[in-house]
Design a protein around this motif. Structure first.
Motif, PDB file in Angstrom:
ATOM      1  N   ALA A 128       2.395 -30.407  16.784  1.00  0.00           N
ATOM      2  CA  ALA A 128       1.020 -29.977  17.059  1.00  0.00           C
ATOM      3  C   ALA A 128       0.098 -30.337  15.902  1.00  0.00           C
ATOM      4  O   ALA A 128      -1.048 -30.760  16.112  1.00  0.00           O
ATOM      5  N   PHE A 132      -3.421 -32.629  15.658  1.00  0.00           N
ATOM      6  CA  PHE A 132      -4.634 -31.863  15.363  1.00  0.00           C
ATOM      7  C   PHE A 132      -5.803 -32.758  14.959  1.00  0.00           C
ATOM      8  O   PHE A 132      -6.918 -32.615  15.489  1.00  0.00           O
ATOM      9  N   LEU A 229      -6.013 -21.191  31.659  1.00  0.00           N
ATOM     10  CA  LEU A 229      -6.111 -22.332  30.748  1.00  0.00           C
ATOM     11  C   LEU A 229      -5.774 -23.626  31.475  1.00  0.00           C
ATOM     12  O   LEU A 229      -6.465 -24.642  31.302  1.00  0.00           O
ATOM     13  N   MET A 233      -8.132 -26.884  31.980  1.00  0.00           N
ATOM     14  CA  MET A 233      -7.709 -28.230  31.583  1.00  0.00           C
ATOM     15  C   MET A 233      -7.842 -29.209  32.742  1.00  0.00           C
ATOM     16  O   MET A 233      -8.356 -30.322  32.582  1.00  0.00           O
ATOM     17  N   ARG A 252     -12.731 -26.500  22.640  1.00  0.00           N
ATOM     18  CA  ARG A 252     -11.536 -25.647  22.654  1.00  0.00           C
ATOM     19  C   ARG A 252     -10.443 -26.232  23.541  1.00  0.00           C
ATOM     20  O   ARG A 252      -9.262 -26.268  23.162  1.00  0.00           O
ATOM     21  N   ILE A 253     -10.813 -26.701  24.731  1.00  0.00           N
ATOM     22  CA  ILE A 253      -9.817 -27.225  25.659  1.00  0.00           C
ATOM     23  C   ILE A 253      -9.192 -28.509  25.122  1.00  0.00           C
ATOM     24  O   ILE A 253      -7.970 -28.710  25.219  1.00  0.00           O
ATOM     25  N   MET A 255      -8.855 -29.394  21.979  1.00  0.00           N
ATOM     26  CA  MET A 255      -7.986 -29.045  20.860  1.00  0.00           C
ATOM     27  C   MET A 255      -6.670 -28.440  21.351  1.00  0.00           C
ATOM     28  O   MET A 255      -5.583 -28.819  20.900  1.00  0.00           O
ATOM     29  N   ILE A 256      -6.774 -27.498  22.276  1.00  0.00           N
ATOM     30  CA  ILE A 256      -5.564 -26.831  22.774  1.00  0.00           C
ATOM     31  C   ILE A 256      -4.675 -27.821  23.519  1.00  0.00           C
ATOM     32  O   ILE A 256      -3.451 -27.860  23.308  1.00  0.00           O
ATOM     33  N   ALA A 257      -5.270 -28.621  24.394  1.00  0.00           N
ATOM     34  CA  ALA A 257      -4.474 -29.563  25.196  1.00  0.00           C
ATOM     35  C   ALA A 257      -3.752 -30.569  24.309  1.00  0.00           C
ATOM     36  O   ALA A 257      -2.555 -30.853  24.507  1.00  0.00           O
ATOM     37  N   MET A 259      -2.959 -30.282  21.102  1.00  0.00           N
ATOM     38  CA  MET A 259      -1.943 -29.652  20.255  1.00  0.00           C
ATOM     39  C   MET A 259      -0.715 -29.235  21.072  1.00  0.00           C
ATOM     40  O   MET A 259       0.416 -29.317  20.595  1.00  0.00           O
ATOM     41  N   LEU A 260      -0.932 -28.817  22.309  1.00  0.00           N
ATOM     42  CA  LEU A 260       0.216 -28.566  23.196  1.00  0.00           C
ATOM     43  C   LEU A 260       0.972 -29.856  23.484  1.00  0.00           C
ATOM     44  O   LEU A 260       2.211 -29.878  23.504  1.00  0.00           O
TER      45      LEU A 260
END
Length: 367
Positions: A128, A132, A229, A233, A252-253, A255-257, A259-260
């Motif tokens: 992750a 980043f 979430l 996405m 936010r989406i 970054m989260i997507a 990193m997942l």
């Protein structure tokens, strides 16, 4: 109306079209085999025998498929958010560093089943982190995610080479690799799984990470299709404008997507690092990050499709080695050509037959 916007039943989109692509890829591959003077049918028979002929061969096939499941899931999660992550190769490399540090720290003190969950977290965390910066550059600066993730593959590879040559290398050894993990840092082989089916695993390195990969397929399915979430996405992936209108936070989406996605790629390292070699080595990823792109596309970015596509590529890898051993005229480079053709038709040309399928389907409905 464009054929891309014409809806087709799932059995055509997710079944018939991928099968047609695969058949064409194998037909062209058979023609190439014929041109060099070998029998395509004999080559196909050897491919199946080498991949599925006994428990050991099946074990190798599933070992390769395990790595491809992780990287395929990595690519799929990003695609659902409208992002094309080409960096799974580097993220998996970083994941190897994460799980290796855990294994080196704990293998002398606790059993493998205590080390394993910590190593999973370590591999996911390091993967992750590798995703980043490209995610931040895309979300905050508009840098293209394809370009940044490709470049980070090289940056991470250089970093890993430095660490293995100058920091983690065993003193007095020439090979750029860590020490061999003790039993507490090794994932056990799935010998019992083969024995259930009345066969033996032999020397195949199939290990517990295969089960972890299947669990992650279920987790990704829950995330993408059963959570808020995941809905956000998918909305962003289908229409950024609609996502913005609905108040879905783009930064936010993204970054989260990403990193997942990086975390899933990082977990791929569990298979070769803690499962097969029990040490961190240079180049252990072996192109699995790039194969994950084709696996995800062929599997239509769905966990079940990714499992099937990963198994197919596992067959190509293991069966291909057997072909090159039994048919010396078909070199390892020729096997790469066959794999490349499958990737070509599953990826770049995945919708080649869609216009014809649309016309046939419309005629069938009118008739």
């Amino acid at each position: 109306m464009s054929t891309a916007s014409v809806p087709l039943p799932n059995w055509i989109n997710y079944g018939l079209i991928p099968i047609l692509n695969l058949i064409v890829a194998f037909l062209i591959s058979g023609f190439v085999v014929w041109l060099i003077g070998e029998s395509p049918l004999d080559a196909l028979s050897l491919l199946i025998e080498g991949a599925l002929g006994n428990g050991e061969f099946i074990g190798f096939t599933l070992f390769y498929a395990t790595s491809f499941i992780f990287t395929g899931l990595s690519v799929a999660v990003a695609i659902h958010a409208g992002l094309f992550n080409i960096g799974s190769e580097g993220q998996a490399y970083m994941g190897g560093l994460g799980c290796a540090l855990v294994a080196l720290s704990l293998d002398n003190y606790v059993p493998w089943y205590v080390t394993m969950p910590v190593a999973v977290v370590g591999a996911a965390l390091f993967g992750a982190v590798a995703a980043f910066i490209p995610a931040w550059l895309q979300a905050k600066r508009g840098s293209h995610i394809v370009i940044t993730t490709i470049m980070f593959n090289y940056i991470i590879a250089s970093l890993m080479n430095y660490l293995l040559v100058h920091v983690l290398i065993v003193p007095g050894k020439m090979a750029p690799e860590t020490r061999t993990f003790l039993e507490g840092g090794q994932l056990p082989k799935l010998t019992w799984l083969m024995e259930i089916f009345g066969t033996k695993l032999g020397a195949a390195p199939l290990n517990v990470s295969f089960i972890i990969a299947l669990v992650m397929c279920y987790v990704v399915w829950l995330l993408i299709w059963r959570t808020k979430l995941g809905f956000e996405m998918r909305t962003l992936g289908v229409s950024p404008t609609a996502a913005s209108y609905a108040g879905i936070p783009y930064v936010r989406i993204v970054m989260i997507a990403m990193m997942l996605s990086g975390a899933l790629a990082g977990m791929m390292a569990l298979n070769p690092v803690m499962g097969a070699s029990a040490r961190l080595q240079v180049g252990f990823v072996g192109g699995a990050g790039f194969v994950g792109i084709a696996v995800s596309l062929m599997g239509r970015n769905h966990p079940l499709g990714i499992i099937l596509a990963a198994f197919l590529f596992g067959i190509l890898y293991q069966g291909g080695d057997w072909i090159s051993f039994e048919m010396p005229n078909i070199t390892r480079e020729m096997i790469l050509v066959i794999q490349g053709l499958v990737i070509l038709f599953a990826g770049a040309l995945e919708y080649m037959f869609r216009p014809a399928m649309v016309r046939l389907y419309q005629q069938f409905k009118r008739g």
